[in-house]
Design a protein around this motif. Sequence first.
Motif, PDB file in Angstrom:
ATOM      1  N   ALA A 218       0.835  -1.203   0.000  1.00  0.00           N
ATOM      2  CA  ALA A 218       0.000   0.000   0.000  1.00  0.00           C
ATOM      3  C   ALA A 218       0.867   1.250   0.000  1.00  0.00           C
ATOM      4  N   LEU A 219       2.066   1.142   0.611  1.00  0.00           N
ATOM      5  CA  LEU A 219       2.964   2.282   0.730  1.00  0.00           C
ATOM      6  C   LEU A 219       4.394   1.900   0.365  1.00  0.00           C
ATOM      7  N   VAL A 220       5.121   2.860  -0.187  1.00  0.00           N
ATOM      8  CA  VAL A 220       6.562   2.737  -0.398  1.00  0.00           C
ATOM      9  C   VAL A 220       7.214   3.825   0.452  1.00  0.00           C
ATOM     10  N   LEU A 221       8.065   3.424   1.383  1.00  0.00           N
ATOM     11  CA  LEU A 221       8.717   4.370   2.280  1.00  0.00           C
ATOM     12  C   LEU A 221      10.101   4.683   1.723  1.00  0.00           C
ATOM     13  N   ASP A 222      10.178   5.765   0.960  1.00  0.00           N
ATOM     14  CA  ASP A 222      11.405   6.118   0.263  1.00  0.00           C
ATOM     15  C   ASP A 222      12.309   6.974   1.152  1.00  0.00           C
ATOM     16  N   VAL A 240       5.930   7.570   0.173  1.00  0.00           N
ATOM     17  CA  VAL A 240       6.107   8.503   1.282  1.00  0.00           C
ATOM     18  C   VAL A 240       7.597   8.801   1.425  1.00  0.00           C
ATOM     19  N   GLU A 241       7.957  10.069   1.402  1.00  0.00           N
ATOM     20  CA  GLU A 241       9.354  10.454   1.562  1.00  0.00           C
ATOM     21  C   GLU A 241       9.684  10.581   3.045  1.00  0.00           C
ATOM     22  N   ILE A 242      10.613   9.768   3.508  1.00  0.00           N
ATOM     23  CA  ILE A 242      11.020   9.766   4.911  1.00  0.00           C
ATOM     24  C   ILE A 242      12.354  10.498   5.055  1.00  0.00           C
ATOM     25  N   VAL A 243      12.395  11.453   5.955  1.00  0.00           N
ATOM     26  CA  VAL A 243      13.604  12.260   6.198  1.00  0.00           C
ATOM     27  C   VAL A 243      14.321  11.729   7.433  1.00  0.00           C
ATOM     28  N   ASN A 244      15.590  11.377   7.277  1.00  0.00           N
ATOM     29  CA  ASN A 244      16.368  10.847   8.395  1.00  0.00           C
ATOM     30  C   ASN A 244      17.115  11.917   9.175  1.00  0.00           C
ATOM     31  N   TYR A 245      17.521  12.974   8.507  1.00  0.00           N
ATOM     32  CA  TYR A 245      18.354  13.995   9.138  1.00  0.00           C
ATOM     33  C   TYR A 245      17.517  15.025   9.889  1.00  0.00           C
ATOM     34  N   PRO A 246      17.947  15.411  11.082  1.00  0.00           N
ATOM     35  CA  PRO A 246      17.256  16.467  11.827  1.00  0.00           C
ATOM     36  C   PRO A 246      17.621  17.841  11.284  1.00  0.00           C
ATOM     37  N   TYR A 256      10.958  11.907  14.047  1.00  0.00           N
ATOM     38  CA  TYR A 256       9.909  10.915  14.285  1.00  0.00           C
ATOM     39  C   TYR A 256       8.520  11.542  14.132  1.00  0.00           C
ATOM     40  N   ARG A 257       8.374  12.769  14.611  1.00  0.00           N
ATOM     41  CA  ARG A 257       7.077  13.443  14.476  1.00  0.00           C
ATOM     42  C   ARG A 257       6.723  13.656  13.002  1.00  0.00           C
ATOM     43  N   ASN A 258       7.701  14.096  12.215  1.00  0.00           N
ATOM     44  CA  ASN A 258       7.453  14.342  10.797  1.00  0.00           C
ATOM     45  C   ASN A 258       7.146  13.053  10.045  1.00  0.00           C
ATOM     46  N   ALA A 259       7.859  11.995  10.386  1.00  0.00           N
ATOM     47  CA  ALA A 259       7.597  10.707   9.742  1.00  0.00           C
ATOM     48  C   ALA A 259       6.198  10.214  10.091  1.00  0.00           C
ATOM     49  N   ALA A 260       5.814  10.355  11.355  1.00  0.00           N
ATOM     50  CA  ALA A 260       4.490   9.923  11.793  1.00  0.00           C
ATOM     51  C   ALA A 260       3.400  10.702  11.057  1.00  0.00           C
ATOM     52  N   ALA A 261       3.597  12.012  10.914  1.00  0.00           N
ATOM     53  CA  ALA A 261       2.618  12.845  10.219  1.00  0.00           C
ATOM     54  C   ALA A 261       2.496  12.449   8.757  1.00  0.00           C
ATOM     55  N   ALA A 262       3.631  12.185   8.098  1.00  0.00           N
ATOM     56  CA  ALA A 262       3.621  11.800   6.690  1.00  0.00           C
ATOM     57  C   ALA A 262       2.956  10.444   6.500  1.00  0.00           C
ATOM     58  N   LEU A 263       3.210   9.526   7.394  1.00  0.00           N
ATOM     59  CA  LEU A 263       2.625   8.183   7.309  1.00  0.00           C
ATOM     60  C   LEU A 263       1.112   8.242   7.557  1.00  0.00           C
TER      61      LEU A 263
END
Length: 270
Positions: A218-222, A240-246, A256-263
């Motif tokens: 259903a999702l691709v976590l890029d 979904v574009e996941i950002v690792n760097y703060p 983690y907050r940004n990833a949760a919101a995007a997901l």
Amino acid sequence: MARTRVRFASLLALSAALALVTGCGAEAGDGTASKDGTPGQGGGKPVVVVTTSWEGAFAKAAGAEDVKVIVPQSVHHAPDYDPKPSDLAAVGKADFVLYAPFEPYAAKIKEAAGSKAKLVEVNLDNDSGRARSEVARLGKLFGTETAAAQWTASFDAEYAKLAKDVRGAWPGGRSPAVVSQVFTTWSAELAGATQVGTYGPEAVTPAQLAELSGKKPALVLDNAHMTTGTVLPDSGAKQVEIVNYPGEDLDLLPVYRNAAAALKKAMGGS
């Protein structure tokens, strides 16, 4: 993170410039404990130089207060960066230099600067368990165990809240099937998603494309830092574009907050 060829030629010239500024690191900290037990130079708290904001966030979480980041956030791939004389000057005054395995120039920076700093390899992984482990390890190295423990307590509370929120947005109350880039699997864990495959860091081959599309995710976590565009075109999966760097504040929690919101948004939540 791509293992790109790094240019080292300028480091020798830069080290000569550094000699004029820092005396070739003659005043650098040697990592030994100060009178108050803190492994910083001159009796103060440790001076930490990090290659990127990701290492910087781990250092800050572990209790370091004096953190200098070498690679600007505008540089997409950290291994491409050419250090400046000011970078070497910072290294020459450091107690610790933090780097990642895919950033091979870190050792060259230390060598060129003549620094006596302790070179520390950091496992850059936002997996919750590994993040806790690294913060605890760095806190012990820095002599800031109390601060590291306090951060971990706040992290645990925030992570549990985010995980509950994202999982509450599962479509139909069922864990979504996802395909993750190898450096974004931590976000699948946060979402409680069912990981049916991974890819990268190399580009997806035609064979992998067919295999991963056949999993009907259903999702691709890029990985936003290494994206090559749409990973599984025509598969129907949302990417979904996941950002690792703060950010520049070196705060790991917003990652983690940004990833949760995007997901949550990708799953149809608000």
